[in-house]
Design a protein around this motif. Structure first.
Motif, PDB file in Angstrom:
ATOM      1  N   GLN A   1       5.133  -7.073 -17.820  1.00 30.31           N
ATOM      2  CA  GLN A   1       5.367  -7.731 -16.540  1.00 30.31           C
ATOM      3  C   GLN A   1       6.692  -7.242 -15.965  1.00 30.31           C
ATOM      4  O   GLN A   1       7.729  -7.302 -16.606  1.00 30.31           O
ATOM      5  CB  GLN A   1       5.415  -9.254 -16.730  1.00 30.31           C
ATOM      6  CG  GLN A   1       5.569 -10.030 -15.450  1.00 30.31           C
ATOM      7  CD  GLN A   1       4.283 -10.050 -14.631  1.00 30.31           C
ATOM      8  OE1 GLN A   1       3.242  -9.621 -15.122  1.00 30.31           O
ATOM      9  NE2 GLN A   1       4.373 -10.499 -13.411  1.00 30.31           N
ATOM     10  N   HIS A   3       9.892  -7.428 -13.684  1.00 28.09           N
ATOM     11  CA  HIS A   3      10.775  -8.436 -13.085  1.00 28.09           C
ATOM     12  C   HIS A   3      11.889  -7.731 -12.343  1.00 28.09           C
ATOM     13  O   HIS A   3      12.513  -6.814 -12.872  1.00 28.09           O
ATOM     14  CB  HIS A   3      11.374  -9.348 -14.149  1.00 28.09           C
ATOM     15  CG  HIS A   3      10.391 -10.299 -14.734  1.00 28.09           C
ATOM     16  ND1 HIS A   3       9.954 -11.425 -14.058  1.00 28.09           N
ATOM     17  CD2 HIS A   3       9.754 -10.305 -15.921  1.00 28.09           C
ATOM     18  CE1 HIS A   3       9.090 -12.075 -14.814  1.00 28.09           C
ATOM     19  NE2 HIS A   3       8.943 -11.414 -15.948  1.00 28.09           N
ATOM     20  N   VAL A   5      15.335  -8.886 -10.289  1.00 25.06           N
ATOM     21  CA  VAL A   5      16.198 -10.027 -10.028  1.00 25.06           C
ATOM     22  C   VAL A   5      17.421  -9.571  -9.256  1.00 25.06           C
ATOM     23  O   VAL A   5      18.233  -8.783  -9.768  1.00 25.06           O
ATOM     24  CB  VAL A   5      16.627 -10.719 -11.334  1.00 25.06           C
ATOM     25  CG1 VAL A   5      17.523 -11.909 -11.029  1.00 25.06           C
ATOM     26  CG2 VAL A   5      15.405 -11.152 -12.138  1.00 25.06           C
ATOM     27  N   CYS A  22      20.217  -5.266  -8.275  1.00 23.03           N
ATOM     28  CA  CYS A  22      18.845  -5.603  -8.643  1.00 23.03           C
ATOM     29  C   CYS A  22      18.630  -5.169 -10.090  1.00 23.03           C
ATOM     30  O   CYS A  22      18.683  -3.975 -10.396  1.00 23.03           O
ATOM     31  CB  CYS A  22      17.863  -4.900  -7.727  1.00 23.03           C
ATOM     32  SG  CYS A  22      16.129  -5.085  -8.186  1.00 23.03           S
ATOM     33  N   SER A  25      13.312  -4.890 -14.976  1.00 27.86           N
ATOM     34  CA  SER A  25      12.862  -4.935 -16.358  1.00 27.86           C
ATOM     35  C   SER A  25      11.347  -4.959 -16.421  1.00 27.86           C
ATOM     36  O   SER A  25      10.670  -5.201 -15.419  1.00 27.86           O
ATOM     37  CB  SER A  25      13.431  -6.170 -17.070  1.00 27.86           C
ATOM     38  OG  SER A  25      12.959  -7.353 -16.466  1.00 27.86           O
ATOM     39  N   GLY A  26      10.809  -4.692 -17.589  1.00 26.90           N
ATOM     40  CA  GLY A  26       9.372  -4.786 -17.795  1.00 26.90           C
ATOM     41  C   GLY A  26       8.677  -3.463 -18.007  1.00 26.90           C
ATOM     42  O   GLY A  26       7.543  -3.432 -18.478  1.00 26.90           O
ATOM     43  N   TYR A 115       6.104  -4.457  -6.510  1.00 33.38           N
ATOM     44  CA  TYR A 115       6.831  -5.582  -7.116  1.00 33.38           C
ATOM     45  C   TYR A 115       8.024  -5.942  -6.245  1.00 33.38           C
ATOM     46  O   TYR A 115       8.664  -5.067  -5.646  1.00 33.38           O
ATOM     47  CB  TYR A 115       7.310  -5.217  -8.527  1.00 33.38           C
ATOM     48  CG  TYR A 115       6.208  -4.761  -9.435  1.00 33.38           C
ATOM     49  CD1 TYR A 115       5.989  -3.409  -9.669  1.00 33.38           C
ATOM     50  CD2 TYR A 115       5.352  -5.678 -10.041  1.00 33.38           C
ATOM     51  CE1 TYR A 115       4.965  -2.978 -10.484  1.00 33.38           C
ATOM     52  CE2 TYR A 115       4.320  -5.253 -10.862  1.00 33.38           C
ATOM     53  CZ  TYR A 115       4.136  -3.908 -11.079  1.00 33.38           C
ATOM     54  OH  TYR A 115       3.119  -3.490 -11.888  1.00 33.38           O
ATOM     55  N   GLY A 117      11.526  -8.779  -5.774  1.00 28.55           N
ATOM     56  CA  GLY A 117      12.417  -9.795  -6.296  1.00 28.55           C
ATOM     57  C   GLY A 117      12.327 -11.061  -5.460  1.00 28.55           C
ATOM     58  O   GLY A 117      11.581 -11.121  -4.482  1.00 28.55           O
ATOM     59  N   GLN A 118      13.134 -12.045  -5.831  1.00 25.43           N
ATOM     60  CA  GLN A 118      13.058 -13.340  -5.167  1.00 25.43           C
ATOM     61  C   GLN A 118      13.911 -13.406  -3.904  1.00 25.43           C
ATOM     62  O   GLN A 118      13.757 -14.328  -3.101  1.00 25.43           O
ATOM     63  CB  GLN A 118      13.489 -14.459  -6.135  1.00 25.43           C
ATOM     64  CG  GLN A 118      14.997 -14.654  -6.272  1.00 25.43           C
ATOM     65  CD  GLN A 118      15.690 -13.553  -7.052  1.00 25.43           C
ATOM     66  OE1 GLN A 118      15.041 -12.677  -7.628  1.00 25.43           O
ATOM     67  NE2 GLN A 118      17.017 -13.593  -7.089  1.00 25.43           N
TER      68      GLN A 118
END
Length: 126
Positions: A1, A3, A5, A22, A25-26, A115, A117-118
């Protein structure tokens, strides 16, 4: 998965600087382009900058060219966006994104990224 961040950002005065990071990972990102997008209140998301993780080629939106710099730290698996000479219109939520690409292609549209980030808030005051 995967990620992504974001960290950094915050409040700065016009003409000042901020730095976004940023953490990715994954998986191994050697075949990925990493991008930064932003969305201001009431506006659509827009491309800011991107670079290919392995090839190192970069692309910037005209609105930030010469003021923002995207970079990567392979050892830390991080991508950064250094923002200098900030303007009021740079105020937005900034998003880190990753796109699995062919060769050194760098997508410049949001749908080209797999993908996200938030988001991190950047506010520039006068």
């Amino acid at each position: 998965q995967v990620h992504l961040v974001e960290s950094g950002g915050g409040l700065a005065q016009a003409g000042g600087s901020l730095r976004l990071s940023c953490a990715a990972s994954g998986r191994t990102f050697s075949s990925y382009a990493m991008g930064w997008f932003r969305q201001a209140p009431g506006k659509e998301r827009e491309f800011v900058a991107a670079m290919h993780w392995s090839y190192g080629n970069t692309y910037y939106a005209d609105s930030v060219k010469g003021r923002f710099t995207i970079s990567r730290d392979n050892a830390k698996n991080m991508v950064a966006l250094q923002m200098d000479s900030l303007k009021l219109e740079d105020t937005a939520v900034y998003y880190c994104a990753a796109s699995k690409t062919s060769g050194n292609l760098i997508p410049r549209l949001g749908y080209g990224y797999d993908y996200w980030g938030q988001g991190a808030q950047v506010t520039v005051s006068s």
